[in-house]
Write a protein that holds these residues in place. Structure first.
Motif, PDB file in Angstrom:
ATOM      1  N   SER A  84    -111.757 -12.306 -16.312  1.00  0.00           N
ATOM      2  CA  SER A  84    -111.069 -12.038 -17.572  1.00  0.00           C
ATOM      3  C   SER A  84    -111.869 -10.994 -18.335  1.00  0.00           C
ATOM      4  N   TYR A  85    -111.274 -10.421 -19.350  1.00  0.00           N
ATOM      5  CA  TYR A  85    -112.040  -9.569 -20.265  1.00  0.00           C
ATOM      6  C   TYR A  85    -111.337  -9.557 -21.615  1.00  0.00           C
ATOM      7  N   SER A  86    -112.117  -9.355 -22.664  1.00  0.00           N
ATOM      8  CA  SER A  86    -111.594  -9.340 -24.025  1.00  0.00           C
ATOM      9  C   SER A  86    -112.165  -8.159 -24.784  1.00  0.00           C
ATOM     10  N   GLY A  87    -111.351  -7.577 -25.638  1.00  0.00           N
ATOM     11  CA  GLY A  87    -111.781  -6.479 -26.479  1.00  0.00           C
ATOM     12  C   GLY A  87    -111.310  -6.682 -27.904  1.00  0.00           C
ATOM     13  N   VAL A  88    -111.971  -6.006 -28.835  1.00  0.00           N
ATOM     14  CA  VAL A  88    -111.612  -6.115 -30.247  1.00  0.00           C
ATOM     15  C   VAL A  88    -111.017  -4.785 -30.696  1.00  0.00           C
ATOM     16  N   ARG A  89    -109.785  -4.821 -31.146  1.00  0.00           N
ATOM     17  CA  ARG A  89    -109.089  -3.598 -31.560  1.00  0.00           C
ATOM     18  C   ARG A  89    -109.548  -3.151 -32.947  1.00  0.00           C
ATOM     19  N   PRO A  90    -109.709  -1.861 -33.139  1.00  0.00           N
ATOM     20  CA  PRO A  90    -110.095  -1.339 -34.460  1.00  0.00           C
ATOM     21  C   PRO A  90    -108.866  -1.117 -35.336  1.00  0.00           C
ATOM     22  N   VAL A  91    -108.288  -2.178 -35.828  1.00  0.00           N
ATOM     23  CA  VAL A  91    -107.035  -2.108 -36.574  1.00  0.00           C
ATOM     24  C   VAL A  91    -107.322  -2.089 -38.080  1.00  0.00           C
ATOM     25  N   ILE A  92    -106.638  -1.218 -38.795  1.00  0.00           N
ATOM     26  CA  ILE A  92    -106.755  -1.162 -40.252  1.00  0.00           C
ATOM     27  C   ILE A  92    -105.846  -2.221 -40.856  1.00  0.00           C
ATOM     28  N   ALA A  93    -106.393  -3.066 -41.715  1.00  0.00           N
ATOM     29  CA  ALA A  93    -105.619  -4.142 -42.332  1.00  0.00           C
ATOM     30  C   ALA A  93    -104.568  -3.578 -43.286  1.00  0.00           C
ATOM     31  N   SER A  94    -103.352  -4.111 -43.179  1.00  0.00           N
ATOM     32  CA  SER A  94    -102.277  -3.682 -44.067  1.00  0.00           C
ATOM     33  C   SER A  94    -102.265  -4.471 -45.364  1.00  0.00           C
ATOM     34  N   GLY A  95    -102.917  -5.626 -45.353  1.00  0.00           N
ATOM     35  CA  GLY A  95    -102.875  -6.497 -46.525  1.00  0.00           C
ATOM     36  C   GLY A  95    -101.755  -7.505 -46.395  1.00  0.00           C
ATOM     37  N   GLY A  96    -101.855  -8.594 -47.133  1.00  0.00           N
ATOM     38  CA  GLY A  96    -100.825  -9.617 -47.051  1.00  0.00           C
ATOM     39  C   GLY A  96    -101.021 -10.522 -45.864  1.00  0.00           C
ATOM     40  N   LEU A  97     -99.952 -11.203 -45.478  1.00  0.00           N
ATOM     41  CA  LEU A  97    -100.028 -12.209 -44.417  1.00  0.00           C
ATOM     42  C   LEU A  97     -99.327 -11.737 -43.150  1.00  0.00           C
ATOM     43  N   ILE A  98     -99.329 -10.444 -42.910  1.00  0.00           N
ATOM     44  CA  ILE A  98     -98.668  -9.903 -41.732  1.00  0.00           C
ATOM     45  C   ILE A  98     -99.334 -10.424 -40.466  1.00  0.00           C
ATOM     46  N   SER A  99     -98.545 -10.724 -39.430  1.00  0.00           N
ATOM     47  CA  SER A  99     -99.083 -11.257 -38.179  1.00  0.00           C
ATOM     48  C   SER A  99     -99.844 -10.171 -37.432  1.00  0.00           C
ATOM     49  N   PRO A 100    -100.814 -10.555 -36.575  1.00  0.00           N
ATOM     50  CA  PRO A 100    -101.598  -9.559 -35.830  1.00  0.00           C
ATOM     51  C   PRO A 100    -100.742  -8.570 -35.049  1.00  0.00           C
ATOM     52  N   SER A 101     -99.692  -9.049 -34.392  1.00  0.00           N
ATOM     53  CA  SER A 101     -98.873  -8.175 -33.548  1.00  0.00           C
ATOM     54  C   SER A 101     -98.082  -7.148 -34.342  1.00  0.00           C
ATOM     55  N   LYS A 102     -97.930  -7.370 -35.647  1.00  0.00           N
ATOM     56  CA  LYS A 102     -97.144  -6.449 -36.461  1.00  0.00           C
ATOM     57  C   LYS A 102     -98.009  -5.505 -37.289  1.00  0.00           C
ATOM     58  N   GLU A 103     -99.352  -5.627 -37.165  1.00  0.00           N
ATOM     59  CA  GLU A 103    -100.224  -4.671 -37.830  1.00  0.00           C
ATOM     60  C   GLU A 103    -100.007  -3.281 -37.236  1.00  0.00           C
ATOM     61  N   LYS A 104    -100.025  -2.267 -38.088  1.00  0.00           N
ATOM     62  CA  LYS A 104     -99.835  -0.909 -37.611  1.00  0.00           C
ATOM     63  C   LYS A 104    -101.054  -0.435 -36.825  1.00  0.00           C
ATOM     64  N   ARG A 105    -100.805   0.383 -35.814  1.00  0.00           N
ATOM     65  CA  ARG A 105    -101.883   0.921 -34.979  1.00  0.00           C
ATOM     66  C   ARG A 105    -102.208   2.369 -35.330  1.00  0.00           C
ATOM     67  N   GLU A 106    -101.753   2.838 -36.472  1.00  0.00           N
ATOM     68  CA  GLU A 106    -102.026   4.213 -36.873  1.00  0.00           C
ATOM     69  C   GLU A 106    -103.477   4.349 -37.328  1.00  0.00           C
ATOM     70  N   HIS A 107    -103.981   5.573 -37.295  1.00  0.00           N
ATOM     71  CA  HIS A 107    -105.362   5.824 -37.687  1.00  0.00           C
ATOM     72  C   HIS A 107    -105.434   6.452 -39.073  1.00  0.00           C
ATOM     73  N   GLY A 108    -106.611   6.393 -39.647  1.00  0.00           N
ATOM     74  CA  GLY A 108    -106.856   7.044 -40.927  1.00  0.00           C
ATOM     75  C   GLY A 108    -108.173   7.801 -40.881  1.00  0.00           C
ATOM     76  N   ILE A 109    -108.264   8.912 -41.617  1.00  0.00           N
ATOM     77  CA  ILE A 109    -109.489   9.717 -41.672  1.00  0.00           C
ATOM     78  C   ILE A 109    -109.821   9.962 -43.144  1.00  0.00           C
ATOM     79  N   TRP A 110    -111.046   9.615 -43.530  1.00  0.00           N
ATOM     80  CA  TRP A 110    -111.482   9.778 -44.911  1.00  0.00           C
ATOM     81  C   TRP A 110    -112.733  10.658 -44.940  1.00  0.00           C
ATOM     82  N   GLN A 111    -112.797  11.550 -45.934  1.00  0.00           N
ATOM     83  CA  GLN A 111    -113.919  12.477 -46.039  1.00  0.00           C
ATOM     84  C   GLN A 111    -114.608  12.337 -47.385  1.00  0.00           C
ATOM     85  N   SER A 112    -115.937  12.270 -47.337  1.00  0.00           N
ATOM     86  CA  SER A 112    -116.766  12.314 -48.530  1.00  0.00           C
ATOM     87  C   SER A 112    -117.879  13.317 -48.238  1.00  0.00           C
TER      88      SER A 112
END
Length: 572
Positions: A345-373
């Motif tokens: 077996s193998y397991s991995g942890v996805r780098p998912v950005i939290a949408s907030g609220g009580l949304i289920s894991p499978s419905k979290e968006k898989r889009e990326h974000g880029i922030w600059q400082s």
């Protein structure tokens, strides 16, 4: 070190000690990338193509996180489109088409199928309408509905009760850890630097701007600083943990939501599938895939909250294991698959950005974000498929700083070498040629000359048994013995699991984590690793424990938190 092989640059052939010494020489890099997964590797490669002086640092091994534990799929994601994430689907499908051209044999077109049953979603007409839009995005037409009899010839042993037929479409598969290695190797050929097992402890912020990083190598407790004009945080699930100490730290623009995805691997003869089979799980109607990969069959993935420490190896839970087994039995009831059939077996942890609220894991968006400082770019989220797009967007943010133009950002991400000449001239069997080309691309000819031809692997009469062995596959895996030799010479193998779980997949696809082959591996690789007998024994013990706790089937009484990896001083 002298340049032993002319086709390889001295930078490519540097020892680990030489690489660490270069980190301490006081130079200022154009860019430091933190994170050695697919996102960091993609940015490294594009930056090296743009002639930047660029360094990548990884706290564990390259692709140690989700980039070696994914579902291995380079796809747009039909379910994301169904959930309204059309932009993500369009980007992903177009990136998939580019990778199919640029990374031949490593990213490969593959058949995907979905079964349709009476009174069960998705209905054939609806699913094929979705596929028609999917194909438009890609600029192809590769979907078809098959009636029950024809579909069963495509997916034998599938559940027949109330079966209407099935839809076939096209997506792609890859070997994710090798995708990362290809990018890193080609970047090093272009003068970039990448070092694993170097942890970034903090960002340097003498004022409002990030000017570098404070690091610690695994070899010892010594810390030192490295300066850079720009630092890129590409640490995946750790992205929100590395923030400069400024007032803005209290108001992060995002929060990561670590979600665990687990898979199980079975022998291909026990669960034979020629296509990727999409199955809606009978319990919650989530899509689960059953598919061929590396001459075995993979089943996954799950999608659950991961509450454990990210610095520990993730592992499949008993609940996840039972969930996947239930899916197999639902789709292939006549095969009577049991836990005894599972290889690993193998397991991995996805780098998912939290949408907030009580949304289920499978419905979290898989889009990326880029922030600059000032002096820092942070990348969070994203998919394996869109790594090149992310790299382009990151470099676009600093194009004025380094005098880059938009045209240069759009170049192919993989080097085009003499692959065609290699494939045409090689005397090796076709399946071995394709394996070498997948792993090494533009370096395939060099691999052949240094590892295979030098050992008389052409099968000629004067080739000794030991020489011919280097181009033979290891058991039923796709890997040949020569890959192990290349890895320990050029790919910064620090631990045994680096070699067996990421440079190759022997530990995933062979029974008992390939423990039966350790003596042969030791005989082949010992001369190129700075390990004495005591270190070999320590590495073997460490690997056995790691595999048993994190890659085998879960015991009912096994706690979900694994112990941290035992401390091991690296000496070279």
């Amino acid at each position: 070190m002298t340049n032993e092989f002319a086709p390889l640059s001295s930078n490519f052939q540097m020892t680990r000690q030489q690489r660490l010494a270069e980190l301490k020489d006081g130079r200022c890099w154009d860019m430091i990338i933190i994170g050695g997964g697919i996102t960091g590797a993609g940015i490294l490669k594009l930056a090296s193509q743009l002639k930047l002086k660029v360094l990548l640092l990884e706290q564990k091994d390259f692709a140690w996180g989700s980039s070696s534990r994914s579902s291995k799929m380079v796809h747009g994601g039909l379910r994301y489109m169904a959930q309204g994430q059309v932009k993500l689907t369009v980007e992903s499908v177009r990136e998939r088409q580019k990778l199919l051209k640029e990374a031949q044999d490593l990213v490969t077109d593959h058949s995907f199928v979905m079964s349709h049953y009476q009174r069960e979603f998705p209905w054939p007409w609806l699913f094929n309408a979705l596929l028609a839009v999917y194909d438009v995005f890609a600029g192809i037409k590769k979907h078809k509905f098959w009636s029950k009899l024809k579909y069963l010839s495509l997916v034998p042993k599938a559940k027949e009760q109330e079966l209407l037929g099935g839809s076939q479409f096209s997506d792609a598969l890859t070997e994710d850890a090798r995708l990362v290695q290809r990018l890193i190797q080609e970047a090093k050929l272009l003068g970039a630097q990448a070092v694993n097992y170097v942890k970034v402890l903090d960002l340097l912020t003498p004022g409002e701007q990030v000017t570098g990083v404070k690091v610690q190598a695994a070899e010892n407790a010594q810390t030192f600083t490295i300066n850079a004009k720009v630092v890129v945080n590409a640490t995946g699930a750790w992205s929100d943990a590395l923030i400069p100490p400024t007032p803005d730290k209290q108001a992060l623009p995002f929060k990561m939501r670590p979600l665990r995805g687990s898979h199980i691997i079975l022998p291909s003869w026990r669960l034979p599938v020629a296509s990727v089979i999409a199955v809606l799980h009978p319990k919650d109607k989530r899509p689960v895939q059953i598919y061929p990969w590396q001459n075995v069959t993979v089943v996954g993935t799950t999608d659950v909250e991961h509450h454990e420490d990210l610095n520990f190896e993730p592992q499949i839970s008993s609940q996840e294991f039972d969930y996947l087994m239930q899916c197999i039995r639902h789709q292939f009831p006549s095969l009577k698959i049991s836990a005894d059939d599972v290889i690993s077996s193998y397991s991995g942890v996805r780098p998912v950005i939290a949408s907030g609220g009580l949304i289920s894991p499978s419905k979290e968006k898989r889009e990326h974000g880029i922030w600059q400082s000032p002096g820092l770019i942070t990348v969070a989220g994203g998919k394996l498929t869109t790594f090149k797009l992310i790299a382009q967007q990151v470099l676009h943010k600093v194009k004025n700083d380094f005098g880059l133009d938009d045209k240069s950002l759009n170049q192919p991400i993989f080097e085009r070498g003499n692959e065609k000449d290699y494939l045409a001239s090689s005397k090796l069997p076709r399946h071995i040629q394709k394996q070498i080309n997948a792993c090494y691309g533009a370096l395939s000819q060099v691999f052949n000359e240094q590892i295979l031809s030098a050992q008389n692997c052409t099968g000629e009469a004067d080739a000794g048994e030991e020489g011919k062995e280097l181009c033979q596959t290891i058991s039923y895996s796709r890997h040949i013995w020569g890959e192990l030799l290349w890895a320990v010479k050029y790919e910064q193998v620090v631990h045994l699991d680096d070699l067996l779980l990421r440079r190759t997949r022997l530990g995933n696809v062979l029974p008992k984590g390939a423990l039966d082959y350790l003596s042969d591996i030791k005989k082949l690789c010992a001369a190129f690793l700075p390990w004495d007998e005591a270190r070999w024994q320590l590495e073997t013990k460490r690997y056995k424990r790691l595999w048993q706790e994190n890659y085998s089937c879960p015991a009912k009484d096994t706690a979900q938190n694994s112990a941290p990896e035992s401390a091991l001083v690296i000496q070279e």
